[in-house]
Enzyme design. Structure first.
Site, short mmCIF file in Angstrom:
data_model
loop_
_atom_site.label_atom_id
_atom_site.label_comp_id
_atom_site.label_asym_id
_atom_site.label_seq_id
_atom_site.Cartn_x
_atom_site.Cartn_y
_atom_site.Cartn_z
N ASP A 7 -2.83 3.69 -0.96
CA ASP A 7 -3.65 2.47 -1.21
C ASP A 7 -3.63 1.90 0.32
O ASP A 7 -2.82 1.20 0.68
CB ASP A 7 -3.13 1.58 -2.10
CG ASP A 7 -4.02 0.27 -2.34
OD1 ASP A 7 -5.13 0.49 -2.13
OD2 ASP A 7 -3.43 -0.78 -2.23
N GLU A 67 -7.56 6.07 -1.60
CA GLU A 67 -8.64 5.36 -2.19
C GLU A 67 -9.83 4.98 -0.96
O GLU A 67 -9.38 4.84 0.07
CB GLU A 67 -8.17 3.81 -2.70
CG GLU A 67 -9.04 3.05 -3.50
CD GLU A 67 -8.47 1.59 -4.12
OE1 GLU A 67 -8.39 1.77 -5.39
OE2 GLU A 67 -8.16 0.89 -3.51
N ASP A 140 0.39 -2.97 -4.16
CA ASP A 140 0.01 -2.00 -3.21
C ASP A 140 0.57 -0.54 -3.81
O ASP A 140 0.00 0.47 -3.72
CB ASP A 140 0.30 -2.12 -1.80
CG ASP A 140 -0.35 -3.36 -1.50
OD1 ASP A 140 -1.69 -3.67 -1.24
OD2 ASP A 140 0.43 -4.51 -1.60
#
Length: 169
Positions: A7, A67, A140
């Site tokens: 992430d 992502e 996160d």
């Protein structure tokens, strides 16, 4: 197979390392690579790259799931997150990993079954899917695990589709 979920972020990049075997998932480790907001951006990006490279050396993943960027209201934020994402992709590709990219919508859909799920719903499902005692912290790290879960799910689906097509020939 070992999957490294990422992430991306400039101050905090979450990571999650999963083992995926025959559709079963086991969390190996999760956490964050942190950079000091007071440092110049090139230095922060170097710290991020070194941190991700260390994780790759430690766990020898085959795949990096990361992502994709989504719309940010703050243009400066999207540029810095894009730089962090670029560093992560470069480090993963340079280490020979297969890179898989997923939108936030795809991650939420894979983890919760609903593409507009709230962050808390995603975190609870990560905890349940991985049979953890608690929701991974910080957020996160939980998000990075969700990206890795999405990747595993996607790969398993593709395998099933290929085997189904092979049988129908």
């Amino acid at each position: 197979m070992i999957i490294l979920g990422i992430d991306p972020g400039t101050a905090t990049t979450g990571y999650g390392v999963l083992e995926s075997e025959n559709g079963k998932l086991k969390m190996i480790e999760n956490g964050c690579v942190l950079t000091d907001k007071g440092l110049p951006m090139p230095e922060r990006l170097a710290i991020l790259g070194e941190g991700i490279a260390g994780i790759i050396r430690k766990f020898s993943p085959e795949i990096m799931a990361i992502e994709e960027l989504f719309y940010f209201k703050n243009q400066k934020t999207v540029i810095s997150v894009g730089q962090a994402r670029g560093v992560a992709v470069f480090v993963g590709k340079n280490a020979g990993l297969s890179i898989h990219e997923y939108t936030p919508l795809q991650v939420k859909q894979a983890v919760t079954g609903y593409g507009r799920a709230e962050k808390k719903q995603v975190q609870l499902m990560v905890k349940n899917i991985l049979k953890l005692q608690d929701i991974p912290r910080p957020d996160d790290a939980a998000d990075a695990l969700a990206v890795a879960i999405c990747c595993s799910s996607s790969i398993n689906f593709e395998k099933k589709m290929r085997s189904g097509l092979a049988r129908s020939d």
